[in-house]
Design an enzyme around this catalytic site. Structure first.
Site, PDB file in Angstrom:
ATOM      1  N   LYS A  49      55.403  26.478  95.330  1.00 38.63           N
ATOM      2  CA  LYS A  49      55.077  26.624  96.756  1.00 38.63           C
ATOM      3  C   LYS A  49      54.267  25.420  97.245  1.00 38.63           C
ATOM      4  O   LYS A  49      54.489  24.909  98.334  1.00 38.63           O
ATOM      5  CB  LYS A  49      54.305  27.938  96.988  1.00 38.63           C
ATOM      6  CG  LYS A  49      55.185  29.196  96.815  1.00 38.63           C
ATOM      7  CD  LYS A  49      54.368  30.483  96.748  1.00 38.63           C
ATOM      8  CE  LYS A  49      55.240  31.692  96.435  1.00 38.63           C
ATOM      9  NZ  LYS A  49      54.492  32.937  96.196  1.00 38.63           N
ATOM     10  N   GLN A  93      48.292  35.522  95.622  1.00 36.19           N
ATOM     11  CA  GLN A  93      49.450  35.717  94.743  1.00 36.19           C
ATOM     12  C   GLN A  93      49.351  37.037  93.966  1.00 36.19           C
ATOM     13  O   GLN A  93      48.328  37.330  93.355  1.00 36.19           O
ATOM     14  CB  GLN A  93      49.553  34.524  93.766  1.00 36.19           C
ATOM     15  CG  GLN A  93      50.757  34.525  92.858  1.00 36.19           C
ATOM     16  CD  GLN A  93      52.088  34.294  93.584  1.00 36.19           C
ATOM     17  OE1 GLN A  93      52.136  33.695  94.650  1.00 36.19           O
ATOM     18  NE2 GLN A  93      53.158  34.790  93.013  1.00 36.19           N
ATOM     19  N   ASP A 116      52.270  35.998 104.157  1.00 33.33           N
ATOM     20  CA  ASP A 116      53.035  36.833 103.229  1.00 33.33           C
ATOM     21  C   ASP A 116      53.593  38.081 103.926  1.00 33.33           C
ATOM     22  O   ASP A 116      54.516  38.710 103.412  1.00 33.33           O
ATOM     23  CB  ASP A 116      52.089  37.337 102.122  1.00 33.33           C
ATOM     24  CG  ASP A 116      52.447  36.787 100.766  1.00 33.33           C
ATOM     25  OD1 ASP A 116      53.569  36.287 100.586  1.00 33.33           O
ATOM     26  OD2 ASP A 116      51.577  36.862  99.875  1.00 33.33           O
TER      27      ASP A 116
HETATM   28  N1  GUN Z   1      54.371  37.570  93.646  1.00 32.84           N
HETATM   29  C1  GUN Z   1      55.724  37.515  93.538  1.00 32.84           C
HETATM   30  N2  GUN Z   1      56.265  37.210  94.729  1.00 32.84           N
HETATM   31  C2  GUN Z   1      55.244  37.081  95.605  1.00 32.84           C
HETATM   32  C3  GUN Z   1      55.182  36.766  96.986  1.00 32.84           C
HETATM   33  O1  GUN Z   1      56.168  36.547  97.698  1.00 32.84           O
HETATM   34  N3  GUN Z   1      53.918  36.707  97.515  1.00 32.84           N
HETATM   35  C4  GUN Z   1      52.822  36.945  96.776  1.00 32.84           C
HETATM   36  N4  GUN Z   1      51.638  36.877  97.386  1.00 32.84           N
HETATM   37  N5  GUN Z   1      52.848  37.248  95.505  1.00 32.84           N
HETATM   38  C5  GUN Z   1      54.063  37.317  94.928  1.00 32.84           C
END
Ligand code: GUN
Length: 292
Positions: A49, A93, A116
């Site tokens: 990311k 995350q 998110d």
């Molecule tokens: N863990 C796995 N996918 C995601 C996501 O799209 N966002 C977040 N914050 N954690 C994740």
């Protein structure tokens, strides 16, 4: 059968975002990542990311906190980011340690920075069909794939396998909206659905988000359906150096020939999740810069 190339569509989204960000001049959007602990998958996702953000010209910050952090301390860190005017998007995350209630954490991210789309305010706004809401990135990525491939959803039957807050529920909600894509008839199936195959066979668009490797077999799919595979599962494979390979929730080899459109794993929905996070960050920045 046509393959939906998530890498290609994600690249197009990323290029468009780069153009939008270039117009901001010296003022750049900034997204803050919060990672708790050293879970290897989380390390790798956050890395990806951050790299994508840099490519677009989005600034990013990474806050790494110890696995032992208390819920209260984690909330204090989130609050600092909420109050920081230089941060436009916040992503905590998942998964979080068991002693932390992830709902509490997600609900304490400022709704304006919740790129998110996990907090209650944004999920509520999504139900209200408020365009200002942040939709969570994987469902938003699915909708973008459907849109860019020109797949019709109006009056069609979308069957969602899975009811998670992060994928299943919002994916159905987005396709239920009045709009294009949207206006679908939506059925949700899950682990307690009896005779699930009776439902999946009715699907014009089948979204598999159940986290079970190769769960969807060819007898569960109607000829000519579109199949969107959200699964990322590791299965043992001795022919690979790593000892495993990635498969989706769909038995791709068997199902693909029956479909009109299908997403591969990897290279389908996965790259779109990252692209839509970037789109949400740019949106957060634009809404911050011109509120109202
Ligand atoms: N863990 C796995 N996918 C995601 C996501 O799209 N966002 C977040 N914050 N954690 C994740």
């Amino acid at each position: 059968m046509e393959l939906i190339d998530g890498n290609e569509i994600a690249s197009a989204v990323i290029e468009e975002l780069s153009g939008r960000v270039a117009k901001f001049g010296n003022n750049k959007p900034c997204v803050a990542f919060v990672r708790v602990g050293e879970d290897p998958a989380s390390v790798s996702y956050v890395n990806k990311k951050q790299k994508t953000a840099a490519k677009i010209g989005i600034e990013s910050r990474l806050l790494v906190l110890p696995e032992s952090i208390s819920e209260e301390e984690l909330l204090e860190n989130v609050d600092q980011l909420n109050d920081d005017p230089e941060v436009h998007g916040i992503l905590v995350q998942a998964p979080l340690p068991d002693h932390v209630d992830d709902r509490v954490i997600f609900n304490n991210v400022s709704p304006a920075k919740d790129v998110d789309g996990f907090n209650a305010a944004n999920l509520g706004k999504l139900c209200q069909e408020d365009e200002a809401a942040f939709a969570s990135c994987t469902p938003a990525g699915i909708v973008e794939l459907i849109k860019r491939k020109g797949i019709e959803t109006e009056g069609k039957h979308v069957v969602v396998l899975g009811r998670s807050l992060i994928v299943g529920k919002p994916a159905g909600m987005l396709l239920l909206r009045k709009g294009n894509p949207g206006n679908a008839t939506v059925t949700y199936c899950h682990s307690r659905t009896p005779a699930l195959r009776n439902h999946s066979l009715q699907a014009d668009v089948l979204i598999a988000a159940i986290g079970r490797p190769q769960f969807v077999t060819e007898d569960m799919v109607r000829p000519g359906a579109t199949v969107i595979d959200v699964g990322i599962n590791r299965i043992p494979d001795e022919t690979k150096k790593s000892g495993y390979r990635l498969v989706g929730d769909v038995d791709f080899e068997k199902v693909a020939p029956k479909t009109s459109f299908i997403t591969p794993v990897p290279g389908g929905v996965g790259p779109m999740t990252v692209a839509m996070l970037m789109a949400n960050t740019v949106k957060a920045y634009e809404q911050f810069s011109s509120p109202g």
